[in-house]
Write an enzyme that holds these catalytic residues in place. Structure first.
Site, PDB file in Angstrom:
ATOM      1  N   LYS A  12       1.030  -1.373   0.027  1.00  0.00           N
ATOM      2  CA  LYS A  12      -0.019  -0.121  -0.273  1.00  0.00           C
ATOM      3  C   LYS A  12       0.889   1.177   0.145  1.00  0.00           C
ATOM      4  CE  LYS A  12      -4.386  -2.054   1.564  1.00  0.00           C
ATOM      5  NZ  LYS A  12      -3.856  -2.714   2.208  1.00  0.00           N
TER       6      LYS A  12
HETATM    7  C1  LIG Z   1      -4.504  -4.350   1.940  1.00  0.00           C
HETATM    8  C2  LIG Z   1      -4.303  -5.831   1.094  1.00  0.00           C
HETATM    9  C3  LIG Z   1      -3.946  -6.438   0.818  1.00  0.00           C
HETATM   10  C4  LIG Z   1      -5.760  -6.789  -0.347  1.00  0.00           C
HETATM   11  O1  LIG Z   1      -5.396  -5.258  -1.531  1.00  0.00           O
HETATM   12  P1  LIG Z   1      -6.455  -5.213  -2.167  1.00  0.00           P
HETATM   13  O2  LIG Z   1      -6.213  -4.462  -3.109  1.00  0.00           O
HETATM   14  O3  LIG Z   1      -7.640  -4.846  -1.277  1.00  0.00           O
HETATM   15  O4  LIG Z   1      -7.523  -6.665  -3.001  1.00  0.00           O
HETATM   16  C5  LIG Z   1      -3.145  -7.854   0.348  1.00  0.00           C
HETATM   17  N1  LIG Z   1      -2.405  -8.531   1.060  1.00  0.00           N
HETATM   18  C6  LIG Z   1      -2.047  -6.703   2.388  1.00  0.00           C
HETATM   19  C7  LIG Z   1      -0.808  -7.122   2.995  1.00  0.00           C
HETATM   20  C8  LIG Z   1      -2.818  -5.355   2.430  1.00  0.00           C
HETATM   21  O5  LIG Z   1      -2.494  -5.249   3.367  1.00  0.00           O
END
Ligand SMILES: *Cc1c(COP(=O)(O)O)cnc(C)c1O
Length: 431
Positions: A107
């Site tokens: 993220k």
């Molecule tokens: C947010 C997150 C996901 C999921 O990603 P999306 O874009 O919501 O499908 C997967 N793994 C981790 C570690 C995350 O923080």
């Protein structure tokens, strides 16, 4: 580029408006009017491009005319200033490590890009931009870090008291300056409800220039397509493109990969790897879309019952289920299998997975058993130390913290504790 609202197709806005508004009328998501196809000149130089140069070429059509070329180049240079290596785990499977950024999860990419865009859009305004966000864990840290010290932007993060990991809490609460953390005596849903009420509050909207850092924001979604290109640049087989398995919750990450593919990136097939919150895998198998309340699992960033980005995936595939099925498979992985996968991969290949990466690894391994001529990549979305207690329990061993984290764990937490009360929350943010 203009973006239209998926719930009100007459509403069309530019990148700047889409990034500031987050979502359109009737809570609709914004979607690009046209997916740009990359020209032959891009592919001719593909292997010589730096990460920033590649991101500049791919993202330029999406942000014009809201950003100048110089602004875009500065933003992508700052966004992609950490490694995104493709690591061989075994002969058929490679890991795209997305956890080398400041908060150790993928993220960081979306949050860094978005924070710099909003920082620019907030310039030359008399009032400060206030970013309001509720987090169940990873989003808050990435957003806090991305916006830290950005001029003209104030960030308020709500998180559920006692329900985020210790590392996640430190990432949210120790920065200070323009980042304020509010610890809510409730659940993530309570935090989310307070944020939603604030956005619906006209008095508040008049006093503050409010925006959300929600994952549906185009400025978080679009830059995520870049690491699929970085992966392909490191892929050694120029004849057979990879199968790519993505651990999915809100489906923003995999939707960005599907967008990259439509721009011309060679990908053989996508796998949406889910934990037991598997509304999309069930839909791909049965054709029935039945959202359910989220259930808690070990891969908690994927505990989503109603994946908000799925409507964008349907739009990319022109609302055709058969077309979607030919390009995307789903897989469901339970907690028990997640733990077994962490154990097996560590024992066999000396590679440590986090629970989210383990879900994606397992889904890919199963797919390749039935497609023996293919090879693939899974996205490792978080560093295993972010979920240290799960990984330590699975492997029956202590895991050393990287140095950056040991420093963070010693930093002083600063957060204000509030009840689940909108009135209390409102007077707090107005003070
Ligand atoms: C947010 C997150 C996901 C999921 O990603 P999306 O874009 O919501 O499908 C997967 N793994 C981790 C570690 C995350 O923080």
């Amino acid at each position: 580029m203009l973006y239209y609202n998926l719930n009100d197709r007459d509403e069309k806005v530019d990148f700047k408006t889409a990034a500031i508004k987050g979502q359109g009328n009737k809570k609709g998501l914004f979607f690009p009017e046209k997916v740009p196809v990359l020209p032959a000149t891009f592919w001719k130089h593909f292997h010589q491009l730096s990460k920033a140069e590649m991101a500049f070429e791919v993202l330029r059509p999406y942000v014009q005319p809201s950003l100048t070329e110089q602004q875009l180049f500065n933003i992508v240079e700052e966004t992609f200033n950490f490694d995104i290596p493709l690591v061989n785990v075994n002969e058929n499977i490679s890991s795209l490590e997305l956890f080398h950024g400041p908060t150790l999860a993928f993220k960081d990419v979306g949050a860094r890009f978005m924070s710099r865009c909003l920082g620019l859009f907030a310039q030359n305004r008399a009032d400060k931009l206030t970013v309001l966000v509720a987090t169940s864990g990873d989003t808050g840290g990435a957003v806090a870090n991305g916006f830290y010290d950005v001029d003209g932007v104030e960030v308020i993060i709500l998180y559920p008291s006692g329900k985020v990991s210790e590392v996640q809490e430190k990432q949210l609460t120790t920065l200070g300056k323009n980042i304020r953390a509010i610890e809510i005596k409730g659940t993530f849903d309570d935090c989310q409800a307070l944020v939603k009420q604030a956005f619906a509050d006209e008095e508040l909207q008049q006093k503050l220039f409010l925006t959300s850092a929600n994952s549906i924001n185009v400025a978080r979604w679009l830059p995520q397509q870049m690491y699929y290109f970085f992966a392909y640049q490191q892929w050694e087989d120029s004849v057979n493109p990879p199968v790519i398995s993505v651990p999915s919750g809100n489906f923003g990450n995999i939707c960005a990969g599907l967008l990259a593919q439509q721009s011309g990136l060679p990908v053989k097939h996508f796998i949406a790897a889910c934990n037991i919150n598997d509304v999309v895998p069930r839909y791909l198998r049965s054709g029935k879309y039945t959202p359910q309340p989220a259930q808690a699992t070990l891969s908690n960033a994927m505990d989503v019952g109603i994946p908000s980005n799925f409507v964008r995936i349907e739009e990319l595939f022109t609302q055709s289920l058969p077309l979607l099925q030919s390009n995307l498979s789903g897989a469901t992985v339970t907690d028990k299998i997640t733990i077994e996968t962490i154990q097996k991969v560590y024992a066999a290949y000396d590679y440590m997975l986090d629970p989210h990466g383990a879900v994606a690894y397992k889904a890919l391994e199963d797919y390749l058993k039935n497609h023996r001529e293919e090879k693939g990549i899974f996205l490792e979305t978080a560093h295993p130390v972010k979920f240290i207690s799960t990984v330590e329990q699975a492997l029956h061993k202590k895991i050393a913290l990287p140095e950056s984290l040991s420093i963070l764990m010693k930093a002083q937490k600063k957060a204000d504790l509030l009840d689940v009360s909108y009135d209390e929350f409102k007077s707090y943010i107005l003070s």
